[in-house]
Design a protein around this motif. Structure first.
Motif, PDB file in Angstrom:
ATOM      1  N   ALA A  15       3.712  -4.898 -12.298  1.00 13.51           N
ATOM      2  CA  ALA A  15       3.742  -4.617 -10.854  1.00 13.51           C
ATOM      3  C   ALA A  15       2.383  -4.111 -10.375  1.00 13.51           C
ATOM      4  CB  ALA A  15       4.832  -3.598 -10.544  1.00 13.51           C
ATOM      5  N   HIS A  48       6.271 -11.165  -4.656  1.00 15.85           N
ATOM      6  CA  HIS A  48       7.238 -10.150  -5.091  1.00 15.85           C
ATOM      7  C   HIS A  48       7.022  -9.777  -6.556  1.00 15.85           C
ATOM      8  CE1 HIS A  48      11.099  -8.020  -5.392  1.00 15.85           C
ATOM      9  NE2 HIS A  48      11.089  -8.005  -4.076  1.00 15.85           N
ATOM     10  N   GLN A  51       3.981  -7.577  -6.621  1.00 18.01           N
ATOM     11  CA  GLN A  51       4.193  -6.245  -6.055  1.00 18.01           C
ATOM     12  C   GLN A  51       5.179  -5.393  -6.853  1.00 18.01           C
ATOM     13  OE1 GLN A  51       2.614  -4.794  -3.049  1.00 18.01           O
ATOM     14  NE2 GLN A  51       1.297  -6.334  -3.972  1.00 18.01           N
ATOM     15  N   HIS A  52       6.242  -6.027  -7.351  1.00 15.96           N
ATOM     16  CA  HIS A  52       7.341  -5.255  -7.956  1.00 15.96           C
ATOM     17  C   HIS A  52       7.546  -5.523  -9.448  1.00 15.96           C
ATOM     18  CE1 HIS A  52       8.511  -3.991  -3.912  1.00 15.96           C
ATOM     19  NE2 HIS A  52       8.318  -5.240  -3.547  1.00 15.96           N
TER      20      HIS A  52
END
Length: 355
Positions: A15, A48, A51-52
């Motif tokens: 992430a 995504h 980011q995560h």
């Protein structure tokens, strides 16, 4: 062929940790082709993972190459490949079944639990200079279809699959919720399949303007209306409740609005994915016989999409708003993350940045 060490790739390590790094150029197996990548679109899921570090149960445990909306040129073919040759331009279907299970036998191979899928952990994607892929899932592009159109077949396929599952047909009234790339391809496909009127919602005025450009009949800029109020606006604009709603946000309030908006006996297709658990007025749907269907990616859509693009029956070109060379991938990802434009395209071939 490039010199060894010239296979630049966009790799997520965990992430928040996205890197450009060199990887070895792969050697295609008997039924594979090595591709010199040309155009790769950035998807919300790529952002995504960056980011995560995960989407639901799919967790980035080892460094993973991103990218799954892609096209390129065949550089080398495996010994068993007969339908492709070096120099062929192809679009890549990113999901390849690893075994012929019951889902494959019934033609729904996207549901195969062991499927390989580009840029879904632990499988590497194709946002790199050179990439090998199953030859059967590389589709030759006609001369009048550009590489970027070829890369856009992936998001377009989501629209084809969703509208088929929704049963869009001649004269349908359709409500599309969310005007991101997936909402927009659903507008394109619904109109193509004979929808008489399409209404689309979003928070962003600029995205709704793009929806108008690709054929939406009505737009609603949502501010702080309740789901019931959104539903009644949809009905007001269409002059009736839509038989079909395609929900492309995954936001709880939007799913609720989708249920309230859909005509009794109609169909709601859930395309957008949000949290695992959402609270929805399921009894309202049940007593009105509103069918709620899900979709998982797509299957059997590439030949259809290529035929539509080659015949100029569908125009996806307006979706591309930004282009970056592969070397500027981090900047491209930041642009996507900020929600600028619609589709950001990375150009992987240093000698050819044309669409």
């Amino acid at each position: 062929m490039a010199e060894p060490g010239q296979n630049l790739a966009v790799v997520v390590h965990r992430a928040g940790d996205l890197r450009l790094e060199n990887r070895p150029i792969p050697e295609p197996g008997p039924n594979e082709v090595l591709l010199r990548m040309h155009s790769v679109g950035i998807c919300g899921s790529d952002v995504h993972y960056w980011q995560h570090g995960r989407i639901g149960d799919f967790v980035v445990k080892d460094p993973m190459v991103l990218g799954h909306e892609a096209s390129g040129t065949v550089a080398k073919v495996g010994s068993g490949v007969t339908h492709l040759k070096p120099g062929d331009r192809v679009a890549i279907e990113p999901g390849v079944p690893r075994e012929i299970d019951e889902f494959c036998k019934t033609g729904r191979y996207n549901l195969s639990p062991t499927i390989f899928f580009c840029a879904t952990p632990p499988d590497n994607g194709n946002l790199c200079r050179y990439y090998k892929h199953s030859a059967s899932y590389c589709y030759k592009l006609p001369d009048n279809v550009t590489f970027e159109e070829g890369a856009l077949i992936e998001p377009l396929s989501v629209g084809i699959h969703a509208c088929k599952r929704a049963g869009v047909t001649l004269g349908s009234k359709v409500f599309v919720s969310g005007s991101g790339p997936i909402g927009l391809v659903n507008v394109l496909v619904a109109k193509m399949m004979g929808a008489a009127a399409v209404v689309i919602t979003d928070l962003s005025a600029s995205r709704l303007q793009k929806a108008k450009e690709v054929g939406a009949d009505f737009t609603i800029q949502v501010k702080n209306e309740t789901p019931q109020e959104v539903a009644s606006k949809v009905e007001g604009l269409l002059g009736c409740m839509p038989e079909i709603t395609v929900e492309c946000t995954g936001v709880q309030a939007c799913i609720q609005a989708g249920i309230y908006a859909t005509r009794s006996g109609g169909t709601l297709v859930l395309v957008g994915l949000g949290p695992d658990m959402v609270t929805v007025p399921i009894v309202n749907a049940a007593v009105r016989e509103v069918d709620i269907r899900g979709i998982f990616r797509y299957c059997n859509t590439w030949p259809v999409a290529i035929a539509l693009l080659a015949s100029k029956r569908i125009n996806v070109k307006p979706l591309v708003t930004h282009r970056f060379p592969l070397e500027k991938a981090l900047e491209a990802f930041e642009t996507t993350k900020r929600g600028e434009g619609v589709k950001v395209m990375l150009k992987c071939d240093p000698s050819d940045h044309n669409p």
